[in-house]
Design an enzyme around this catalytic site. Sequence first.
Site, PDB file in Angstrom:
ATOM      1  N   SER A 126      32.469  39.261  38.355  1.00  0.00           N
ATOM      2  CA  SER A 126      33.020  39.078  39.698  1.00  0.00           C
ATOM      3  C   SER A 126      32.508  40.137  40.661  1.00  0.00           C
ATOM      4  O   SER A 126      32.295  41.288  40.277  1.00  0.00           O
ATOM      5  CB  SER A 126      34.550  39.170  39.648  1.00  0.00           C
ATOM      6  OG  SER A 126      35.087  39.322  40.941  1.00  0.00           O
ATOM      7  N   TYR A 150      42.364  44.074  37.057  1.00  0.00           N
ATOM      8  CA  TYR A 150      41.562  42.848  36.845  1.00  0.00           C
ATOM      9  C   TYR A 150      40.079  43.186  36.988  1.00  0.00           C
ATOM     10  O   TYR A 150      39.266  42.892  36.116  1.00  0.00           O
ATOM     11  CB  TYR A 150      41.971  41.766  37.844  1.00  0.00           C
ATOM     12  CG  TYR A 150      40.924  40.704  38.029  1.00  0.00           C
ATOM     13  CD1 TYR A 150      40.131  40.681  39.186  1.00  0.00           C
ATOM     14  CD2 TYR A 150      40.683  39.749  37.060  1.00  0.00           C
ATOM     15  CE1 TYR A 150      39.143  39.731  39.366  1.00  0.00           C
ATOM     16  CE2 TYR A 150      39.697  38.788  37.224  1.00  0.00           C
ATOM     17  CZ  TYR A 150      38.926  38.790  38.373  1.00  0.00           C
ATOM     18  OH  TYR A 150      37.941  37.846  38.538  1.00  0.00           O
ATOM     19  N   LYS A 154      36.712  43.322  34.221  1.00  0.00           N
ATOM     20  CA  LYS A 154      35.389  42.693  34.413  1.00  0.00           C
ATOM     21  C   LYS A 154      34.291  43.736  34.208  1.00  0.00           C
ATOM     22  O   LYS A 154      33.301  43.511  33.510  1.00  0.00           O
ATOM     23  CB  LYS A 154      35.288  42.083  35.813  1.00  0.00           C
ATOM     24  CG  LYS A 154      36.128  40.846  36.032  1.00  0.00           C
ATOM     25  CD  LYS A 154      35.711  39.690  35.129  1.00  0.00           C
ATOM     26  CE  LYS A 154      36.422  38.403  35.481  1.00  0.00           C
ATOM     27  NZ  LYS A 154      36.080  37.289  34.571  1.00  0.00           N
TER      28      LYS A 154
HETATM   29  C1  WQD Z   1      40.077  36.083  51.178  1.00  0.00           C
HETATM   30  C2  WQD Z   1      40.408  36.527  52.606  1.00  0.00           C
HETATM   31  C3  WQD Z   1      42.336  37.936  52.735  1.00  0.00           C
HETATM   32  C4  WQD Z   1      45.231  34.868  51.542  1.00  0.00           C
HETATM   33  C5  WQD Z   1      39.664  37.745  45.552  1.00  0.00           C
HETATM   34  C6  WQD Z   1      40.196  38.387  44.283  1.00  0.00           C
HETATM   35  C7  WQD Z   1      39.816  37.606  43.121  1.00  0.00           C
HETATM   36  C8  WQD Z   1      38.364  37.283  43.110  1.00  0.00           C
HETATM   37  C9  WQD Z   1      37.888  36.751  44.463  1.00  0.00           C
HETATM   38  C10 WQD Z   1      37.347  36.455  41.139  1.00  0.00           C
HETATM   39  C11 WQD Z   1      40.814  37.994  52.674  1.00  0.00           C
HETATM   40  C12 WQD Z   1      42.563  36.619  53.470  1.00  0.00           C
HETATM   41  C13 WQD Z   1      44.058  35.554  51.850  1.00  0.00           C
HETATM   42  C14 WQD Z   1      46.168  34.590  52.563  1.00  0.00           C
HETATM   43  C15 WQD Z   1      44.725  35.688  54.151  1.00  0.00           C
HETATM   44  N1  WQD Z   1      38.152  36.250  42.189  1.00  0.00           N
HETATM   45  N2  WQD Z   1      43.820  35.951  53.125  1.00  0.00           N
HETATM   46  N3  WQD Z   1      45.877  35.026  53.839  1.00  0.00           N
HETATM   47  O1  WQD Z   1      40.199  39.046  49.025  1.00  0.00           O
HETATM   48  O2  WQD Z   1      37.990  38.329  48.123  1.00  0.00           O
HETATM   49  O3  WQD Z   1      39.967  38.587  46.609  1.00  0.00           O
HETATM   50  O4  WQD Z   1      38.256  37.652  45.436  1.00  0.00           O
HETATM   51  O5  WQD Z   1      37.013  37.535  40.775  1.00  0.00           O
HETATM   52  O6  WQD Z   1      40.563  36.377  43.140  1.00  0.00           O
HETATM   53  O7  WQD Z   1      39.618  39.675  44.215  1.00  0.00           O
HETATM   54  O8  WQD Z   1      39.801  36.671  48.221  1.00  0.00           O
HETATM   55  O9  WQD Z   1      40.953  34.546  48.720  1.00  0.00           O
HETATM   56  O10 WQD Z   1      42.355  36.590  48.141  1.00  0.00           O
HETATM   57  O11 WQD Z   1      41.178  36.451  50.358  1.00  0.00           O
HETATM   58  O12 WQD Z   1      44.504  36.076  55.313  1.00  0.00           O
HETATM   59  O13 WQD Z   1      47.252  33.983  52.349  1.00  0.00           O
HETATM   60  O14 WQD Z   1      41.517  35.777  53.066  1.00  0.00           O
HETATM   61  O15 WQD Z   1      42.882  39.018  53.469  1.00  0.00           O
HETATM   62  O16 WQD Z   1      40.316  38.528  53.888  1.00  0.00           O
HETATM   63  P1  WQD Z   1      39.454  38.212  48.064  1.00  0.00           P
HETATM   64  P2  WQD Z   1      41.148  36.015  48.798  1.00  0.00           P
END
Ligand code: WQD
Length: 353
Positions: A126, A150, A154
């Site tokens: 990841s 998590y 990885k």
């Molecule tokens: C994306 C953007 C949030 C939810 C995940 C995890 C993990 C990894 C992929 C595999 C961010 C914003 C989110 C919401 C929002 N998977 N957001 N309202 O942050 O890259 O983290 O990356 O490893 O699952 O690390 O992805 O989808 O959680 O958030 O505004 O209700 O959407 O702040 O900017 P992120 P995300």
Amino acid sequence: MSDSVLLAGGAGYIGSHVVTALASAGWRPVILDNFDNSEPEVVERIEEITGCRVPLIEGDVRDRALVERALRRHRIGAVVHLAGRKSVNESAEDPLLYFAENLSGAVSLMTAMRNCGVSRLVFSSSATVYGAAETLPVDETAPTRVTSPYGRTKLMIEEMIDDCVAAVPEFSAVSLRYFNPVGAHRSGLIGEVPRGLPNNLFPYVVRAATGELPFVRVFGNDYPTPDGTGLRDYIHVEDLARGHVAALRVQREGPGLLARHQRINLGTGRGHTVLEVLDAFGRACGFRIPRRIVGRRPGDVAASVADPGLAQRLLGWQARHGLDEMCESQWIFQQRHAERLERAPALPHLPVP
Ligand code: WQD
């Protein structure tokens, strides 16, 4: 050289798309899954899409004897490891659960591979291993700095793979560092069905679009991004699946094309903000997604975008789908999933004891 591939976690969101892509490309995928975060019915839908029968073994990757039986019985030539827990929040609440499950699963799987002489591994890693990257786009030489248990599992599994590659000359691996996988198969038959409260943006957007949630919380609009909201490199899950097929193909073509343990980013190289995602999803479903700006989410990085150049050079792979297609495929899957749930036979009314 065997085209049979064992996919640990192959019934999951990413796994089911990789299985579909492999079967469609003429490989012989075999699924090992404990259905902790997936449904057995997905195998029938994979077979409906591909027209191929996909052997299914219900079990846990930590059951080494089971894995060895599967490797031998199906004459497996390569393994794709996708099994494990993947919630950043849950890992922060219960790090030992993540160390116990994710690390021991990798140890069990690689031990079984060694004992059965299976030497090719593709590992589902990841982009979270990069943490808040100092420069964008992020390439594979960027420093790693994990920000959750998590992410630590990885990175630790990648480092375990380094040691196994050093100890066993025939062993080789590709760690694919996913950016943000979203969307669903174009058939609408397979996609993400998160259990419980989702962690990621797209499942929340879907729930707001279906009315299950009143609005999407936008975590902060004061980031240094074009519109102030978080920016990510969303990649269509079908593009991600094709990246796995390309990695397995190059691995099979022979040593020397890749490093013994090759780390490769899978992203599009383009970033989109939360508001851009909401607008794209609104175009897909035909109405505006309700949203509310709230405070930043602790631990979030402002922006994360891949440099996908190495995947292009080494695997001849690049993403093909844009954000609108990601949203359209997600919405189509959501509607077909809802139809399936409506058609599902009601559970028999058990007599009240
Ligand atoms: C994306 C953007 C949030 C939810 C995940 C995890 C993990 C990894 C992929 C595999 C961010 C914003 C989110 C919401 C929002 N998977 N957001 N309202 O942050 O890259 O983290 O990356 O490893 O699952 O690390 O992805 O989808 O959680 O958030 O505004 O209700 O959407 O702040 O900017 P992120 P995300």
